[in-house]
Design a protein around this motif. Structure first.
Motif, PDB file in Angstrom:
ATOM      1  N   LEU A  14      34.014  17.131  39.968  1.00  0.00           N
ATOM      2  CA  LEU A  14      34.052  17.892  41.146  1.00  0.00           C
ATOM      3  C   LEU A  14      34.065  17.038  42.300  1.00  0.00           C
ATOM      4  O   LEU A  14      34.572  17.302  43.507  1.00  0.00           O
ATOM      5  CB  LEU A  14      32.612  18.766  41.289  1.00  0.00           C
ATOM      6  CG  LEU A  14      32.494  20.093  40.280  1.00  0.00           C
ATOM      7  CD1 LEU A  14      31.327  20.475  40.421  1.00  0.00           C
ATOM      8  CD2 LEU A  14      33.573  21.003  40.319  1.00  0.00           C
ATOM      9  N   SER A  15      33.593  15.811  42.345  1.00  0.00           N
ATOM     10  CA  SER A  15      33.517  14.580  43.439  1.00  0.00           C
ATOM     11  C   SER A  15      34.902  14.227  43.581  1.00  0.00           C
ATOM     12  O   SER A  15      35.538  14.235  44.738  1.00  0.00           O
ATOM     13  CB  SER A  15      32.594  13.534  43.089  1.00  0.00           C
ATOM     14  OG  SER A  15      32.724  12.397  44.165  1.00  0.00           O
ATOM     15  N   ASP A  16      35.681  13.977  42.494  1.00  0.00           N
ATOM     16  CA  ASP A  16      37.228  13.541  42.465  1.00  0.00           C
ATOM     17  C   ASP A  16      37.910  14.762  43.348  1.00  0.00           C
ATOM     18  O   ASP A  16      38.918  14.299  44.223  1.00  0.00           O
ATOM     19  CB  ASP A  16      37.849  13.355  41.250  1.00  0.00           C
ATOM     20  CG  ASP A  16      37.038  12.087  40.658  1.00  0.00           C
ATOM     21  OD1 ASP A  16      36.509  11.325  41.347  1.00  0.00           O
ATOM     22  OD2 ASP A  16      37.536  12.002  39.508  1.00  0.00           O
ATOM     23  N   ARG A  17      37.670  15.850  43.318  1.00  0.00           N
ATOM     24  CA  ARG A  17      38.230  16.914  43.853  1.00  0.00           C
ATOM     25  C   ARG A  17      37.751  17.313  45.349  1.00  0.00           C
ATOM     26  O   ARG A  17      37.966  18.376  45.838  1.00  0.00           O
ATOM     27  CB  ARG A  17      38.553  18.068  42.928  1.00  0.00           C
ATOM     28  CG  ARG A  17      39.530  17.956  41.818  1.00  0.00           C
ATOM     29  CD  ARG A  17      39.302  18.356  40.805  1.00  0.00           C
ATOM     30  NE  ARG A  17      40.216  18.054  39.615  1.00  0.00           N
ATOM     31  CZ  ARG A  17      40.379  17.041  39.077  1.00  0.00           C
ATOM     32  NH1 ARG A  17      39.476  16.098  39.217  1.00  0.00           N
ATOM     33  NH2 ARG A  17      41.112  16.664  38.196  1.00  0.00           N
TER      34      ARG A  17
ATOM     35  N   ALA B 160      27.706  33.573  43.551  1.00  0.00           N
ATOM     36  CA  ALA B 160      29.028  33.093  44.291  1.00  0.00           C
ATOM     37  C   ALA B 160      29.576  31.933  43.916  1.00  0.00           C
ATOM     38  O   ALA B 160      30.809  31.619  43.950  1.00  0.00           O
ATOM     39  CB  ALA B 160      28.817  33.156  46.051  1.00  0.00           C
ATOM     40  N   LEU B 161      28.511  30.934  43.957  1.00  0.00           N
ATOM     41  CA  LEU B 161      28.908  29.649  43.360  1.00  0.00           C
ATOM     42  C   LEU B 161      29.757  29.492  42.016  1.00  0.00           C
ATOM     43  O   LEU B 161      30.752  28.780  41.744  1.00  0.00           O
ATOM     44  CB  LEU B 161      27.735  28.616  43.496  1.00  0.00           C
ATOM     45  CG  LEU B 161      28.103  27.016  43.009  1.00  0.00           C
ATOM     46  CD1 LEU B 161      29.087  26.579  43.770  1.00  0.00           C
ATOM     47  CD2 LEU B 161      26.919  26.290  42.994  1.00  0.00           C
ATOM     48  N   LEU B 162      29.001  30.247  41.117  1.00  0.00           N
ATOM     49  CA  LEU B 162      29.535  30.263  39.762  1.00  0.00           C
ATOM     50  C   LEU B 162      31.119  30.757  39.783  1.00  0.00           C
ATOM     51  O   LEU B 162      31.986  30.483  39.141  1.00  0.00           O
ATOM     52  CB  LEU B 162      28.793  31.225  38.813  1.00  0.00           C
ATOM     53  CG  LEU B 162      27.381  30.465  38.257  1.00  0.00           C
ATOM     54  CD1 LEU B 162      26.470  31.234  37.527  1.00  0.00           C
ATOM     55  CD2 LEU B 162      27.627  29.127  37.526  1.00  0.00           C
TER      56      LEU B 162
ATOM     57  N   GLY C 273      37.393  28.871  38.599  1.00  0.00           N
ATOM     58  CA  GLY C 273      38.764  28.249  38.675  1.00  0.00           C
ATOM     59  C   GLY C 273      38.975  26.751  38.427  1.00  0.00           C
ATOM     60  O   GLY C 273      39.517  26.135  37.587  1.00  0.00           O
ATOM     61  N   PRO C 274      38.158  26.019  39.448  1.00  0.00           N
ATOM     62  CA  PRO C 274      38.469  24.624  39.118  1.00  0.00           C
ATOM     63  C   PRO C 274      37.709  23.954  37.875  1.00  0.00           C
ATOM     64  O   PRO C 274      38.200  22.996  37.360  1.00  0.00           O
ATOM     65  CB  PRO C 274      37.447  24.120  40.550  1.00  0.00           C
ATOM     66  CG  PRO C 274      37.380  25.158  41.227  1.00  0.00           C
ATOM     67  CD  PRO C 274      37.503  26.354  40.542  1.00  0.00           C
ATOM     68  N   LEU C 275      36.707  24.843  37.207  1.00  0.00           N
ATOM     69  CA  LEU C 275      36.274  24.233  35.971  1.00  0.00           C
ATOM     70  C   LEU C 275      36.905  25.069  34.988  1.00  0.00           C
ATOM     71  O   LEU C 275      36.150  24.904  33.550  1.00  0.00           O
ATOM     72  CB  LEU C 275      34.744  24.615  36.001  1.00  0.00           C
ATOM     73  CG  LEU C 275      33.878  23.758  37.014  1.00  0.00           C
ATOM     74  CD1 LEU C 275      32.608  24.237  37.048  1.00  0.00           C
ATOM     75  CD2 LEU C 275      34.158  22.224  36.616  1.00  0.00           C
ATOM     76  N   HIS C 276      37.911  25.605  34.825  1.00  0.00           N
ATOM     77  CA  HIS C 276      38.476  26.061  33.763  1.00  0.00           C
ATOM     78  C   HIS C 276      38.826  25.206  32.777  1.00  0.00           C
ATOM     79  O   HIS C 276      39.271  23.901  33.362  1.00  0.00           O
ATOM     80  CB  HIS C 276      39.856  27.138  34.303  1.00  0.00           C
ATOM     81  CG  HIS C 276      40.420  27.791  33.085  1.00  0.00           C
ATOM     82  ND1 HIS C 276      41.394  27.447  32.280  1.00  0.00           N
ATOM     83  CD2 HIS C 276      40.297  29.192  32.869  1.00  0.00           C
ATOM     84  CE1 HIS C 276      41.565  28.338  31.359  1.00  0.00           C
ATOM     85  NE2 HIS C 276      41.132  29.357  31.671  1.00  0.00           N
ATOM     86  N   MET C 277      38.970  25.582  31.519  1.00  0.00           N
ATOM     87  CA  MET C 277      38.920  24.389  30.492  1.00  0.00           C
ATOM     88  C   MET C 277      40.426  23.882  30.630  1.00  0.00           C
ATOM     89  O   MET C 277      40.467  22.680  30.155  1.00  0.00           O
ATOM     90  CB  MET C 277      38.650  24.790  29.087  1.00  0.00           C
ATOM     91  CG  MET C 277      37.093  24.978  28.921  1.00  0.00           C
ATOM     92  SD  MET C 277      36.317  23.191  28.962  1.00  0.00           S
ATOM     93  CE  MET C 277      35.082  23.825  30.263  1.00  0.00           C
TER      94      MET C 277
ATOM     95  N   LEU D 108      29.601  25.359  32.085  1.00  0.00           N
ATOM     96  CA  LEU D 108      30.562  24.974  31.116  1.00  0.00           C
ATOM     97  C   LEU D 108      29.943  25.540  29.851  1.00  0.00           C
ATOM     98  O   LEU D 108      28.490  25.624  29.706  1.00  0.00           O
ATOM     99  CB  LEU D 108      30.703  23.630  30.806  1.00  0.00           C
ATOM    100  CG  LEU D 108      31.297  22.651  32.143  1.00  0.00           C
ATOM    101  CD1 LEU D 108      31.459  21.109  31.659  1.00  0.00           C
ATOM    102  CD2 LEU D 108      32.531  23.304  32.498  1.00  0.00           C
ATOM    103  N   ARG D 109      30.726  25.984  28.957  1.00  0.00           N
ATOM    104  CA  ARG D 109      30.202  26.619  27.732  1.00  0.00           C
ATOM    105  C   ARG D 109      30.801  25.649  26.594  1.00  0.00           C
ATOM    106  O   ARG D 109      31.994  25.379  26.620  1.00  0.00           O
ATOM    107  CB  ARG D 109      30.785  28.048  27.476  1.00  0.00           C
ATOM    108  CG  ARG D 109      30.123  29.274  28.248  1.00  0.00           C
ATOM    109  CD  ARG D 109      28.722  29.359  28.060  1.00  0.00           C
ATOM    110  NE  ARG D 109      28.240  30.180  29.142  1.00  0.00           N
ATOM    111  CZ  ARG D 109      27.850  31.507  28.728  1.00  0.00           C
ATOM    112  NH1 ARG D 109      28.164  31.888  27.518  1.00  0.00           N
ATOM    113  NH2 ARG D 109      27.319  32.389  29.514  1.00  0.00           N
ATOM    114  N   ALA D 110      30.034  25.414  25.593  1.00  0.00           N
ATOM    115  CA  ALA D 110      30.216  24.415  24.552  1.00  0.00           C
ATOM    116  C   ALA D 110      31.335  24.811  23.758  1.00  0.00           C
ATOM    117  O   ALA D 110      32.356  24.183  23.361  1.00  0.00           O
ATOM    118  CB  ALA D 110      29.089  24.090  23.455  1.00  0.00           C
TER     119      ALA D 110
END
Length: 191
Positions: A79-82, A99-101, A106-110, A141-143
């Motif tokens: 997230l920091s890099d982006r 709202a944050l989730l 999108g950005p955290l899509h696998m 994130l989900r394992a």
């Protein structure tokens, strides 16, 4: 430390140093993904053991390249890099967790995060990969999603997911309370 956990942890070195584990033999052409599940209340004991294990492997088996991917540190780095960290903090303050989730889906899509992990950590060049911090990144994130995505990127590379919950060879249950989608492609490292 709980005696049963202590006994299970002490079996890890023999397992991960075996030629079968390192080469992926005996898996019947399955992927080399393993899960070490444990009761969440033992998180600090497991963290301490992983630190000990990394030191032992570095000292006694320095020919092996062992990588520990801490998901919380990796997520913050990603997230920091982006340039999302400050934006995420502000959004959470103004609009709340839901709202944050939603905004981070999108950005955290696998399809984005899993390749980042493998590239950032040169994961394909490692001999053994540990993944830690699963409980710290939930629900972002989900394992099972992560493991499914890493499969195509890492294939038979030995990966051990340290999981604060239960895995019965079919289903993951984070903290023993939060059921996950079925995940049956990994093996229990130490039953």
């Amino acid at each position: 430390m709980d005696q049963r956990l202590h006994n299970r942890l002490n079996q890890i070195p023999d397992k991960i140093l075996s030629p079968e584990f390192l080469s992926g033999q005996g898996l019947g052409n399955e992927i080399g993904f393993w899960i070490f599940d444990y009761e969440p209340e033992h998180e600090l004991d497991v963290r301490a053991y992983i630190e000990f294990l990394e030191g032992m492997l570095a000292n006694k088996h320095s020919h092996l390249k062992v990588l520990n991917i801490n998901l919380l540190k990796s997520l913050v780095g990603y997230l920091s890099d982006r340039n999302f960290v400050d934006k995420a903090i502000q959004m959470q303050k103004k609009k709340g967790d839901e709202a944050l989730l939603k905004a981070l889906k999108g950005p955290l899509h696998m399809d984005k995060f899993a390749p980042y992990l493998t590239e950032k950590h040169s994961a394909t060049e490692q001999d053994i990969i540990f993944i830690t911090g699963v409980g710290s990144v939930w629900p972002l994130l989900r394992a099972h999603n992560l493991l499914n995505s890493l499969h195509s990127l890492l294939g038979h590379k030995p990966v051990v997911l340290f999981y604060p919950g239960q895995y019965n060879g079919q289903e993951l249950s984070l903290f023993g309370k939060i059921p996950s989608n079925n995940y049956y492609r990994a093996f229990r490292l130490i039953p």
